[in-house]
Write an enzyme that holds these catalytic residues in place. Structure first.
Site, PDB file in Angstrom:
ATOM      1  CD  GLU A  47       5.087 -20.619  11.983  1.00 13.20           C
ATOM      2  OE1 GLU A  47       5.244 -20.628  13.215  1.00 13.20           O
ATOM      3  OE2 GLU A  47       4.082 -20.152  11.422  1.00 13.20           O
ATOM      4  CD  GLU A  82      -2.982  -1.096   2.268  1.00 12.94           C
ATOM      5  OE1 GLU A  82      -2.600  -0.591   3.338  1.00 12.94           O
ATOM      6  OE2 GLU A  82      -4.087  -1.640   2.126  1.00 12.94           O
TER       7      GLU A  82
END
Length: 266
Positions: free
Chosen positions: A109, A78
């Site tokens: 992860e 963004e």
């Protein structure tokens, strides 16, 4: 046990009505801004470090897994349309790669070496800053990436939702927002995710205001990528210059951005 994994304060959720569920979620969500407020000194330190690195030609990298990684990718994506900064100035990396944005990648992860491999693919240097995002504060992908970054002289920060975590211990500029037990036990996409999103909003918004990417209170460098944003840009010019919409539209088309149009007329 970490507080984000501790039992919910609500029991027998399946027996509650829709209204009771919503009221319960809303009641615990209201605690999140208070936790973030207590972390403002830490957030301030992270912003100052980020401003210094980006102002000197560096970049901001996020590393995270699951919800935390997705929030980093979201915030990074963004920044160009909001502040008109180049793609690649803020980069979000998620354990498991872009596939993991939409679909969980098993065990991604748990690889403590992969984050540094992901970072080095971007020719990372000691001008850059790396921010690890991990609700639990114990994600190996994030811990390993921050450790390697510090060893190579990079600035490091983190956003975690448990106090005294492993991730915070290896970050130079830790931000700790201990949000406590979730409405659904262990579901850190809820309060913890909300807290992380609030901190990320603060980090990049404050950073790019400090770096001159906002004028007054307006996004004068935003990308004019759709009709809504063109209309917003025209209104900015109308307000700032006291002109009509036709003239604002002409200036925006001629100069290509609100900032350039303002500079030409002021």
């Amino acid at each position: 046990m970490s507080t984000t994994e501790s039992p919910s304060l609500f029991n027998d959720l399946e027996t509650l009505s829709t209204r009771q569920l919503l009221e319960g979620i809303n009641s615990v969500d209201q605690t999140v801004p208070q936790v973030v407020a207590r972390a403002l000194p830490q957030i301030e330190a992270l912003v100052e470090a980020t401003v210094a690195r980006l102002g000197a030609g560096g970049r901001l990298f996020y590393i995270g897994a699951g919800t935390s990684g997705r929030l980093g990718v979201l915030d990074a994506s963004e920044c160009p349309p909001t502040f008109g900064v180049p793609h690649g100035l803020v980069v979000g990396l998620i354990a498991g790669g872009d596939t993991a944005i939409r679909k969980a990648v098993e065990n991604a992860e748990d690889d403590a070496e992969q984050a540094w491999r992901d970072l080095t693919a971007y020719d990372i240097t000691d001008k850059d800053i790396v921010v690890g995002i991990a609700a639990s504060g114990r994600t190996p992908y994030v811990i390993g990436g921050l450790q390697q970054a510090r060893q190579h002289g990079l600035a490091t920060g983190c956003i975690v939702c448990n106090a005294d975590s492993q991730v915070a211990a290896v970050a130079e500029f830790p931000v700790e927002v201990p949000t406590g037990p979730e409405f659904v036990t262990g579901s850190t996409r809820l309060k913890a995710g909300t807290a992380q999103k609030l901190v990320l909003n603060m980090l990049t918004t404050a950073t790019f205001i400090r770096l001159g990417r906002v004028k007054g209170n307006k996004m004068v460098d935003m990308q004019l990528s759709n009709a809504k944003l063109v209309d917003r840009g025209e209104k900015m010019l109308m307000d700032e210059l006291g002109i009509g919409q036709d003239e604002a539209a002409r200036l925006l088309q001629q100069y290509g951005s609100v900032r350039a149009a303002l500079a030409a007329r002021q």
